[in-house]
Structure formats: C-alpha cells, structure tokens
Design a protein around this motif. Structure first.
Motif, PDB file in Angstrom:
ATOM      1  N   LEU A   1       0.903  -1.076  -0.075  1.00  0.00           N
ATOM      2  CA  LEU A   1       0.207   0.118   0.026  1.00  0.00           C
ATOM      3  C   LEU A   1       0.737   1.278   0.093  1.00  0.00           C
ATOM      4  O   LEU A   1       0.610   2.490  -0.727  1.00  0.00           O
ATOM      5  CB  LEU A   1      -0.928  -0.022   1.302  1.00  0.00           C
ATOM      6  N   SER A   2       1.990   1.092   1.034  1.00  0.00           N
ATOM      7  CA  SER A   2       2.723   2.271   0.821  1.00  0.00           C
ATOM      8  C   SER A   2       3.445   2.601  -0.569  1.00  0.00           C
ATOM      9  O   SER A   2       3.634   3.876  -0.847  1.00  0.00           O
ATOM     10  CB  SER A   2       3.904   2.256   1.997  1.00  0.00           C
ATOM     11  N   MET A   3       3.607   1.730  -1.205  1.00  0.00           N
ATOM     12  CA  MET A   3       4.306   1.769  -2.602  1.00  0.00           C
ATOM     13  C   MET A   3       3.601   2.452  -3.621  1.00  0.00           C
ATOM     14  O   MET A   3       3.530   3.225  -4.361  1.00  0.00           O
ATOM     15  CB  MET A   3       4.784   0.317  -3.176  1.00  0.00           C
ATOM     16  N   LEU A   4       2.134   2.010  -3.243  1.00  0.00           N
ATOM     17  CA  LEU A   4       1.051   2.402  -4.281  1.00  0.00           C
ATOM     18  C   LEU A   4       0.623   4.013  -3.977  1.00  0.00           C
ATOM     19  O   LEU A   4       0.550   4.729  -4.823  1.00  0.00           O
ATOM     20  CB  LEU A   4      -0.224   1.685  -4.441  1.00  0.00           C
ATOM     21  N   LEU A   5       0.762   4.227  -2.705  1.00  0.00           N
ATOM     22  CA  LEU A   5       0.406   5.676  -2.243  1.00  0.00           C
ATOM     23  C   LEU A   5       1.596   6.742  -2.228  1.00  0.00           C
ATOM     24  O   LEU A   5       1.282   8.009  -2.460  1.00  0.00           O
ATOM     25  CB  LEU A   5      -0.297   5.461  -0.888  1.00  0.00           C
ATOM     26  N   VAL A   6       2.810   6.322  -2.043  1.00  0.00           N
ATOM     27  CA  VAL A   6       3.540   7.259  -2.043  1.00  0.00           C
ATOM     28  C   VAL A   6       4.972   6.813  -3.115  1.00  0.00           C
ATOM     29  O   VAL A   6       5.470   7.905  -3.773  1.00  0.00           O
ATOM     30  CB  VAL A   6       4.692   6.815  -0.505  1.00  0.00           C
ATOM     31  N   GLY A   7       5.223   5.652  -3.248  1.00  0.00           N
ATOM     32  CA  GLY A   7       6.272   5.441  -4.204  1.00  0.00           C
ATOM     33  C   GLY A   7       6.906   4.125  -3.918  1.00  0.00           C
ATOM     34  O   GLY A   7       7.013   3.552  -2.952  1.00  0.00           O
ATOM     35  N   TRP A   8       7.558   3.457  -4.975  1.00  0.00           N
ATOM     36  CA  TRP A   8       8.185   2.227  -4.568  1.00  0.00           C
ATOM     37  C   TRP A   8       9.274   2.368  -3.599  1.00  0.00           C
ATOM     38  O   TRP A   8       9.830   1.356  -3.138  1.00  0.00           O
ATOM     39  CB  TRP A   8       9.027   2.012  -5.887  1.00  0.00           C
ATOM     40  N   TRP A   9       9.934   3.580  -3.235  1.00  0.00           N
ATOM     41  CA  TRP A   9      10.954   3.608  -2.567  1.00  0.00           C
ATOM     42  C   TRP A   9      10.430   3.436  -0.870  1.00  0.00           C
ATOM     43  O   TRP A   9      11.288   3.574   0.035  1.00  0.00           O
ATOM     44  CB  TRP A   9      11.740   4.696  -2.679  1.00  0.00           C
ATOM     45  N   ALA A  10       9.255   3.843  -0.787  1.00  0.00           N
ATOM     46  CA  ALA A  10       8.771   3.989   0.668  1.00  0.00           C
ATOM     47  C   ALA A  10       9.072   3.049   1.430  1.00  0.00           C
ATOM     48  O   ALA A  10       9.608   3.269   2.753  1.00  0.00           O
ATOM     49  CB  ALA A  10       7.114   4.385   0.512  1.00  0.00           C
ATOM     50  N   PRO A  11       8.822   1.735   1.320  1.00  0.00           N
ATOM     51  CA  PRO A  11       9.351   0.690   2.158  1.00  0.00           C
ATOM     52  C   PRO A  11      10.559   0.536   2.492  1.00  0.00           C
ATOM     53  O   PRO A  11      11.149   0.293   3.671  1.00  0.00           O
ATOM     54  CB  PRO A  11       8.897  -0.585   1.457  1.00  0.00           C
ATOM     55  N   LEU A  12      11.360   1.182   1.520  1.00  0.00           N
ATOM     56  CA  LEU A  12      13.048   1.190   1.740  1.00  0.00           C
ATOM     57  C   LEU A  12      13.318   2.091   2.725  1.00  0.00           C
ATOM     58  O   LEU A  12      14.238   1.703   3.663  1.00  0.00           O
ATOM     59  CB  LEU A  12      13.537   1.177   0.750  1.00  0.00           C
ATOM     60  N   VAL A  13      12.832   3.247   2.809  1.00  0.00           N
ATOM     61  CA  VAL A  13      13.367   4.367   3.413  1.00  0.00           C
ATOM     62  C   VAL A  13      12.605   4.411   4.761  1.00  0.00           C
ATOM     63  O   VAL A  13      13.244   5.373   5.738  1.00  0.00           O
ATOM     64  CB  VAL A  13      13.440   5.433   2.647  1.00  0.00           C
ATOM     65  N   PHE A  14      11.236   4.056   4.860  1.00  0.00           N
ATOM     66  CA  PHE A  14      10.658   4.123   6.096  1.00  0.00           C
ATOM     67  C   PHE A  14      10.465   2.894   7.170  1.00  0.00           C
ATOM     68  O   PHE A  14      10.135   2.861   8.061  1.00  0.00           O
ATOM     69  CB  PHE A  14       9.283   4.631   5.908  1.00  0.00           C
ATOM     70  N   TRP A  15      11.156   1.646   6.388  1.00  0.00           N
ATOM     71  CA  TRP A  15      10.832   0.606   7.030  1.00  0.00           C
ATOM     72  C   TRP A  15      11.987  -0.435   6.894  1.00  0.00           C
ATOM     73  O   TRP A  15      12.990  -0.354   7.879  1.00  0.00           O
ATOM     74  CB  TRP A  15       9.717  -0.310   6.486  1.00  0.00           C
TER      75      TRP A  15
END
Length: 300
Positions: free
Chosen positions: A189-203
């Motif tokens: 969901l974070s990739m869809l709403l924010v961008g593909w990089w979101a899980p990498l930098v936030f998690w």
C-alpha cells in the motif's frame, strides 16, 4: 525461573507495585508513536546528506518497539488484556517478531532463565570472540531467525521450536501467517500511495540500521551473569539516563522485572528503589559495560 529470595518485597508491597494502568500505558505508547512519527517526518524531509542519520533515528525508535512488545506480552502495559494483545501484536510487526510466537519464547526464558539447556535465549551462545560479538551486533542472525521462523509457520510446522507447546502451535501459526500478510500489505500500500521507495526508507532501511542498537541493548541483560536460578545474580540491571528509560519503557530495570514480572513498567523505578541494595549485578551505563566486555573478549 528466576527466584527471589524470601522477604525482598512483602505481599502488600508487591500488590501495590503490581497495579496496572491503562492511562500510563496509553501515555507511554502515545509518546513512543509520536517519536516514530517525528523521526519519519525527518526522513521525509531529508536531503542526500541527512537521509541516513534520519533513517537511523527512525530505526532506533522502531526497534525500541521491542519494549512495548515485551511489556504487553507480560500483560502489564495496560490493565486491559485486549489492549495488551492488540498493541503488542501491531508493535511486533515492523520487526517481524510475531507477538504470539514471542510470548511462548519469552515465557520459556522466564521459566528457565540462564539454563543452558532450556533457556531459548541461550540457543545462540553469548559471544566469545570479537568476531562473534560483531556478528551478533550487526543483527544478521536476528533477521535470519525471523525469516526461518516465518518459513516454519507457513509450512505449518513449529516443531523446531521446543518451547512452543503443541496446543499453542496452531494459534501461533495463524498469527504469524496473518502478520506476514499484514506487513506485506502495508508495504504494498505504501508503494502505491507514496512510491516504490517508501518501504525502503521508512521500514527496511531503518530496521536494518536500528536493530543493531537494540542488539547492543539486549546483550547486557544476562551476558556474564550466573547460570543458575538465583534471580539476584542471573540478570543485570543497568543504570542509564532518562531518555533511554523513557524509550525502553524502563526495561533497564531488568533484574527487578525478572524477580517480579507482575510489576508494570511504570512501577519499576519504585521497585528498583526498594530492591537496589540487594541487587548483585548492577551496571553503571551501557557503553561502560560494552567497553569492558570488548576488553574481556580481546584478552581471551
């Protein structure tokens, strides 16, 4: 199980110290979440030179969720049993440490503290060399263990973990599978709403950076303590600053917790005041302990 010598605390003292509080739990949880959100905002606002420090800060606050995981597992974070279960389960998801699995693991640790044959925390022996120390601290063994236990859950077989009672295994398997779906769903969901990089930098990145700090913290709790049932000598309390005590929900009062696990986090400072003169393993500061431990490893 760690055993308290008689008359350390009277029945009336223990009853008073064991009062649980939804208010104290909610306030500490709210503050912890605020710290995570603040660190997340710093990551979002960071440029190339500040991104890594911001991710480290976020990772430390995420890894410190181990404290409410631990507290809720003992059902002492809140007076409400349901609040403990819901908060604990959610808090454990970012580190892939399933709450129900950890409950079985940690209760076995309390029953068999420092027993080399039965304490699951001693499955991985304490570091006996600098290489082993660094390997433990960088947390790669932790992530390997988490992935292997998830694999076992999806296979439907937890027999490799003898501390899990057979009657509890089906519930733990369901919980671990649900956690996997939940975590992957949040990442997607974070990739869809924010961008593909979101899980990498936030998690993922923050977890890889933050877990080593937690490994350093946890290594002090029992390493070099006695391998017996004496609760005053098989566990270490570490004196530290208010910021660490706040972030880690007073887990630094670890001997007090092992002697009396019914005492909730917000009453551990009072328990420490009542027990301090009897504690056999009292350390002044985490960095001092690690400096001494490293010197010992270098001499071996």
């Amino acid at each position: 199980m760690s055993q308290a010598p008689p008359r350390l605390l009277s029945g009336a003292e223990l009853k008073a110290l064991s009062q649980r509080s939804d208010l104290h739990g909610a306030l500490r949880l709210g503050l912890h979440l605020a710290l995570i959100l603040g660190a997340g905002w710093l990551v979002a606002a960071s440029g190339p030179w500040t991104l890594l420090p911001a991710m480290l800060l976020l990772g430390v606050t995420q890894a410190a969720l181990f404290a409410p995981i631990h507290e809720t597992m003992h059902l002492t974070a809140f007076a409400s049993r349901r609040a403990n279960a819901v908060v604990g389960w959610l808090a454990a998801c970012p580190s892939l440490l399933n709450w129900h699995f950890y409950m079985a693991f940690h209760l076995a640790h309390h029953r068999h503290t420092q027993d080399p044959e039965k304490d699951p925390e001693l499955i991985m022996a304490p570091p006996s060399s600098l290489d082993a120390y660094l390997w433990r601290v960088i947390a790669l063994p932790y992530w390997r263990t988490r992935l292997l236990t998830l694999r076992d859950a999806w296979r439907g077989d937890l027999s490799a973990h003898p501390y899990i009672p057979a009657r509890a295994a089906p519930k733990i398997i369901r919980s671990m599978r649900a956690m996997t779906v939940f975590v992957l769903g949040c990442a997607g969901l974070s990739m869809l709403l924010v961008g593909w990089w979101a899980p990498l930098v936030f998690w993922i990145g923050p977890q890889l950076l933050g877990q080593p700090v937690l490994r350093l913290y946890l290594l002090t709790e029992h390493t070099l303590c006695t391998h017996d049932a004496n609760g005053l000598t098989n566990t270490r309390t570490t004196l530290t600053n208010a910021a660490v005590r706040l972030l880690m929900w007073n887990m630094s009062y670890h001997t007090e917790h092992h002697l009396y696990p019914s005492i909730p986090f917000h009453r551990l400072p009072a328990a420490h005041g009542a027990l301090r003169d009897r504690l056999a393993v009292l350390q002044d500061g985490y960095w001092r302990w690690h400096a001494g431990f490293i010197r010992l490893l270098r001499q071996s």
